[in-house]
Motif scaffolding. Structure first.
Motif, PDB file in Angstrom:
ATOM      1  N   ASN A  10       0.782  -1.081   0.025  1.00 31.35           N
ATOM      2  CA  ASN A  10       0.012   0.072   0.088  1.00 31.35           C
ATOM      3  C   ASN A  10       0.884   1.179  -0.021  1.00 31.35           C
ATOM      4  O   ASN A  10       0.418   2.270   0.257  1.00 31.35           O
ATOM      5  CB  ASN A  10      -0.846   0.134   1.064  1.00 31.35           C
ATOM      6  CG  ASN A  10      -0.202  -0.019   2.576  1.00 31.35           C
ATOM      7  OD1 ASN A  10       0.698  -0.712   2.573  1.00 31.35           O
ATOM      8  ND2 ASN A  10      -0.755   0.507   3.703  1.00 31.35           N
ATOM      9  N   GLY A  59      -6.629  -6.528   0.839  1.00 33.94           N
ATOM     10  CA  GLY A  59      -7.568  -5.717   1.397  1.00 33.94           C
ATOM     11  C   GLY A  59      -8.023  -4.634   0.117  1.00 33.94           C
ATOM     12  O   GLY A  59      -7.177  -4.623  -0.763  1.00 33.94           O
ATOM     13  N   ALA A  60      -8.908  -3.873   0.414  1.00 32.86           N
ATOM     14  CA  ALA A  60      -9.130  -2.600  -0.553  1.00 32.86           C
ATOM     15  C   ALA A  60      -8.158  -1.634  -0.684  1.00 32.86           C
ATOM     16  O   ALA A  60      -8.264  -0.758  -1.794  1.00 32.86           O
ATOM     17  CB  ALA A  60     -10.525  -2.079  -0.377  1.00 32.86           C
ATOM     18  N   TRP A  61      -7.497  -1.619   0.374  1.00 30.90           N
ATOM     19  CA  TRP A  61      -6.455  -0.350   0.462  1.00 30.90           C
ATOM     20  C   TRP A  61      -5.088  -0.702  -0.199  1.00 30.90           C
ATOM     21  O   TRP A  61      -4.177   0.101   0.253  1.00 30.90           O
ATOM     22  CB  TRP A  61      -6.377  -0.050   1.984  1.00 30.90           C
ATOM     23  CG  TRP A  61      -6.045  -1.520   3.017  1.00 30.90           C
ATOM     24  CD1 TRP A  61      -7.121  -2.038   3.154  1.00 30.90           C
ATOM     25  CD2 TRP A  61      -5.046  -1.767   3.345  1.00 30.90           C
ATOM     26  NE1 TRP A  61      -6.669  -3.222   4.083  1.00 30.90           N
ATOM     27  CE2 TRP A  61      -5.447  -2.898   4.074  1.00 30.90           C
ATOM     28  CE3 TRP A  61      -3.532  -1.143   3.243  1.00 30.90           C
ATOM     29  CZ2 TRP A  61      -4.179  -3.812   4.692  1.00 30.90           C
ATOM     30  CZ3 TRP A  61      -2.596  -2.124   4.017  1.00 30.90           C
ATOM     31  CH2 TRP A  61      -3.009  -3.191   4.477  1.00 30.90           C
ATOM     32  N   ASP A  64      -3.092  -6.303  -4.986  1.00 33.03           N
ATOM     33  CA  ASP A  64      -3.402  -7.495  -4.826  1.00 33.03           C
ATOM     34  C   ASP A  64      -2.187  -8.539  -4.449  1.00 33.03           C
ATOM     35  O   ASP A  64      -1.323  -8.309  -5.246  1.00 33.03           O
ATOM     36  CB  ASP A  64      -4.008  -8.011  -6.075  1.00 33.03           C
ATOM     37  CG  ASP A  64      -4.312  -9.656  -6.059  1.00 33.03           C
ATOM     38  OD1 ASP A  64      -5.281  -9.907  -5.344  1.00 33.03           O
ATOM     39  OD2 ASP A  64      -3.656 -10.323  -6.697  1.00 33.03           O
ATOM     40  N   GLU A 122     -15.999  -3.457   4.627  1.00 35.87           N
ATOM     41  CA  GLU A 122     -15.260  -3.478   3.638  1.00 35.87           C
ATOM     42  C   GLU A 122     -15.543  -4.829   2.870  1.00 35.87           C
ATOM     43  O   GLU A 122     -15.415  -4.749   1.717  1.00 35.87           O
ATOM     44  CB  GLU A 122     -13.665  -3.810   4.203  1.00 35.87           C
ATOM     45  CG  GLU A 122     -12.535  -3.984   2.923  1.00 35.87           C
ATOM     46  CD  GLU A 122     -11.118  -3.992   3.527  1.00 35.87           C
ATOM     47  OE1 GLU A 122     -10.438  -3.633   2.696  1.00 35.87           O
ATOM     48  OE2 GLU A 122     -11.162  -4.216   4.620  1.00 35.87           O
ATOM     49  N   GLN A 123     -15.818  -5.794   3.595  1.00 40.36           N
ATOM     50  CA  GLN A 123     -16.266  -7.206   3.015  1.00 40.36           C
ATOM     51  C   GLN A 123     -17.499  -7.011   2.154  1.00 40.36           C
ATOM     52  O   GLN A 123     -17.301  -7.494   0.957  1.00 40.36           O
ATOM     53  CB  GLN A 123     -16.809  -8.085   4.060  1.00 40.36           C
ATOM     54  CG  GLN A 123     -15.584  -8.774   4.995  1.00 40.36           C
ATOM     55  CD  GLN A 123     -14.698  -9.487   3.888  1.00 40.36           C
ATOM     56  OE1 GLN A 123     -13.518  -9.249   4.389  1.00 40.36           O
ATOM     57  NE2 GLN A 123     -15.095 -10.620   3.643  1.00 40.36           N
ATOM     58  N   GLN A 125     -17.748  -4.392  -0.018  1.00 41.51           N
ATOM     59  CA  GLN A 125     -17.196  -3.870  -1.102  1.00 41.51           C
ATOM     60  C   GLN A 125     -16.804  -4.771  -1.919  1.00 41.51           C
ATOM     61  O   GLN A 125     -17.146  -4.595  -3.442  1.00 41.51           O
ATOM     62  CB  GLN A 125     -16.079  -3.142  -0.689  1.00 41.51           C
ATOM     63  CG  GLN A 125     -16.099  -1.929  -0.058  1.00 41.51           C
ATOM     64  CD  GLN A 125     -14.763  -0.996   0.349  1.00 41.51           C
ATOM     65  OE1 GLN A 125     -14.013  -0.931  -0.774  1.00 41.51           O
ATOM     66  NE2 GLN A 125     -14.628  -0.677   1.461  1.00 41.51           N
ATOM     67  N   PHE A 126     -16.524  -6.034  -1.816  1.00 42.77           N
ATOM     68  CA  PHE A 126     -16.624  -7.135  -2.532  1.00 42.77           C
ATOM     69  C   PHE A 126     -17.729  -8.160  -2.728  1.00 42.77           C
ATOM     70  O   PHE A 126     -17.412  -9.163  -3.415  1.00 42.77           O
ATOM     71  CB  PHE A 126     -15.148  -7.951  -1.931  1.00 42.77           C
ATOM     72  CG  PHE A 126     -13.999  -7.260  -2.002  1.00 42.77           C
ATOM     73  CD1 PHE A 126     -13.231  -7.002  -3.072  1.00 42.77           C
ATOM     74  CD2 PHE A 126     -13.638  -6.630  -0.878  1.00 42.77           C
ATOM     75  CE1 PHE A 126     -11.839  -6.650  -3.056  1.00 42.77           C
ATOM     76  CE2 PHE A 126     -12.173  -5.825  -0.777  1.00 42.77           C
ATOM     77  CZ  PHE A 126     -11.535  -5.848  -2.140  1.00 42.77           C
TER      78      PHE A 126
END
Length: 383
Positions: A10, A59-61, A64, A122-123, A125-126
Motif C-alpha cells: 500500500n 484488502g481494498a487499501w 493484490d 469492507e467485505q 465492497q467485494f
C-alpha cells in the motif's frame, strides 16, 4: 526460529503508513509511491539478510497480493511469499488451483495467510454480506475443500455456505502450502485447530500472548505459533527510542482522534485488543519492556513495535520464543531501512547466541544487503 519481513503493497514512508481496518493510506505522513522495483529491493534485501519469507497484506487499501508476489518471485531466489487472501472472495477450487500453480512455478515458495475478514463494511465492497461468525464458518468449509484438493482428492461437498461437485486438481502442489491463520475471537479457535499449521497473533505483551497460546494449545497441542510486530532496532537504545518518537512527532491529535474513531468501529477482537493497549492517547505507549504501542495510534491491525538496541530486541524475541513463538513476521518504516537494521544488527546477535542460523547456511557471510541512501553499508555493531 524463522523471520519473515513485510511487503508494503500500500506504499511506504519514513512515517507510519495507515491502512487496514478502515484507516486510510497515508494517515500519518507522505507515502512513497509503490513500484515493483522498490518492492524488489525490499524482497531481495530481506532474502539476503536472512528472512525466510515476506508477508503481503490483503484488502481494498493495497495491491493484490497474488499478482504482486508472483511478479516478485522472478526477482528473488529463496524468499517465500506469505500471501494473504480472504476465503469469501474466491472459489475454493480456484484458490487451490492458483496455489498449485504458484507453488510449482515458484519452486515451492508459497505460504498462505488466511484472513477471514474482520470488517463487514469492507467485505461488502467485494460482495460479501455474511456476518462475522458466518464468515468463520465459511472459512472452515473453504479450508476443508482446499486441503482435500491439495491431498489429490476429488471433492463433492455441500455445506451451509459452499458447494462443489467433482472438484479436483490436475496437478497437486508439492509440498502443499502451509496455512497461517489468525483470529482472537472465540469462533477463530476451532477453525485454527482444524486447519492451520501456524497460528498468528499480533504483538501483545508476553503475558497476554501466553494466555492466547495456551487457549490454542488446548485445541491443538502441536500447533506452531507466529507473531506479527513492527521493529525499531538501532546501535543504542537511545537511538531507537529517538526514532520511535520521530515517527509520531508530525502526527497531530486530530489525526489520532480520526483514526481511533474509525478503529473503534471495527468488529475485530484482535483490533479491540490492540486499542486497549494505548487507549487512543500518547500516554503510556510502552506497554511492556521494549514494546511500544505508538504504531497503533495511526494504523489499523498490528500496532506494536519492538524498540531498543539490537541486544534488547534480541532479548525480547527470545522471551517470545520461550513462550512458544517460532515465527516472527516483522516490518518497519521505511521497510528497506528497517530490514537492514534488523538484519545486520539483531540477526547476528541471535546467531551469536546460537538460537538462529541464516537460511543460506555457510553462504550467509557472502551476502550483503542492497545499499540505499541514508543508512551505512557496514553492519552496525550490536550494543
Amino acid at each position: 526460529m524463522d523471520f519473515h519481513w513485510f511487503l508494503p503493497t500500500n506504499g511506504d514512508s519514513r512515517d507510519i503508513v495507515g491502512g487496514g481496518h478502515g484507516v486510510p493510506v497515508g494517515a500519518a505522513g507522505g507515502v512513497r509511491p509503490l513500484t515493483i522495483g522498490y518492492l524488489g529491493q525490499i524482497a531481495r534485501s530481506a532474502e539476503q539478510l536472512g528472512f525466510v519469507g515476506a508477508l503481503t497484506p490483503t484488502g481494498a487499501w493495497c495491491e493484490d497480493a497474488w499478482i504482486t508476489t508472483a511478479m516478485l518471485s522472478e526477482v528473488t531466489e529463496r524468499l517465500k511469499f506469505l500471501v494473504a487472501f480472504r476465503p469469501g472472495l474466491i472459489s475454493p477450487t480456484l484458490a487451490a488451483q492458483m496455489s498449485s500453480s504458484f507453488q510449482r512455478l515458484s519452486g515451492g515458495r508459497l505460504l498462505l495467510n488466511v484472513v477471514t475478514g474482520g470488517e463487514s463494511k469492507e467485505q461488502r465492497q467485494f460482495g460479501d454480506f455474511l456476518d462475522k461468525d458466518a464468515r468463520y464458518a465459511r472459512t472452515a468449509e473453504f479450508l476443508g475443500i482446499v486441503q482435500a484438493l491439495f491431498r489429490g482428492e476429488t471433492v463433492d461437498f455441500v455445506g451451509e455456505h459452499l458447494q462443489v461437485e467433482g472438484a479436483r486438481l490436475t496437478k497437486v502442489p508439492d509440498p502443499a502450502p502451509e496455512i497461517y491463520f489468525g483470529g482472537s475471537s472465540q469462533a477463530a479457535g476451532p477453525v485454527a485447530a482444524a486447519h492451520a499449521d501456524v497460528y498468528l497473533t499480533w504483538g501483545e505483551p508476553p503475558d497476554s500472548v501466553k494466555q492466547k497460546l495456551e487457549w490454542i494449545r488446548q485445541l491443538k497441542p502441536d500447533m506452531r505459533f507466529g507473531i506479527r510486530l513492527h521493529v525499531i532496532s538501532r546501535d543504542t537504545s537511545e537511538a531507537a527510542w529517538r526514532e520511535a518518537d520521530r515517527l509520531l512527532q508530525n502526527v497531530d491529535e486530530s489525526a489520532i482522534a480520526a483514526v481511533q474513531a474509525g478503529l473503534r468501529k471495527s468488529e475485530s477482537e484482535g483490533q479491540r485488543r490492540m486499542l486497549d493497549l494505548h487507549g487512543g492517547n500518547r500516554d503510556g505507549l510502552v506497554v511492556a519492556p521494549n514494546l511500544w504501542a505508538g504504531v497503533g495510534l495511526v494504523r489499523g491491525g498490528a500496532g506494536t513495535a519492538l524498540v531498543g538496541s539490537h541486544t534488547e530486541v534480541a532479548d525480547r524475541i527470545q522471551e517470545y520464543a520461550e513462550l512458544g513463538i517460532s515465527e516472527f513476521i516483522l516490518s518497519g518504516y521505511p521497510h528497506l531501512e528497517e530490514a537492514y537494521w534488523f538484519g545486520e544488527g539483531v540477526l547476528p546477535e541471535l546467531a551469536r547466541r546460537g538460537v538462529w542460523r541464516h537460511p543460506a547456511g555457510g553462504n550467509a557471510a557472502a551476502t550483503t544487503a542492497i545499499p540505499f541512501a541514508g543508512v551505512p553499508t557496514a553492519a552496525p555493531s550490536p550494543s
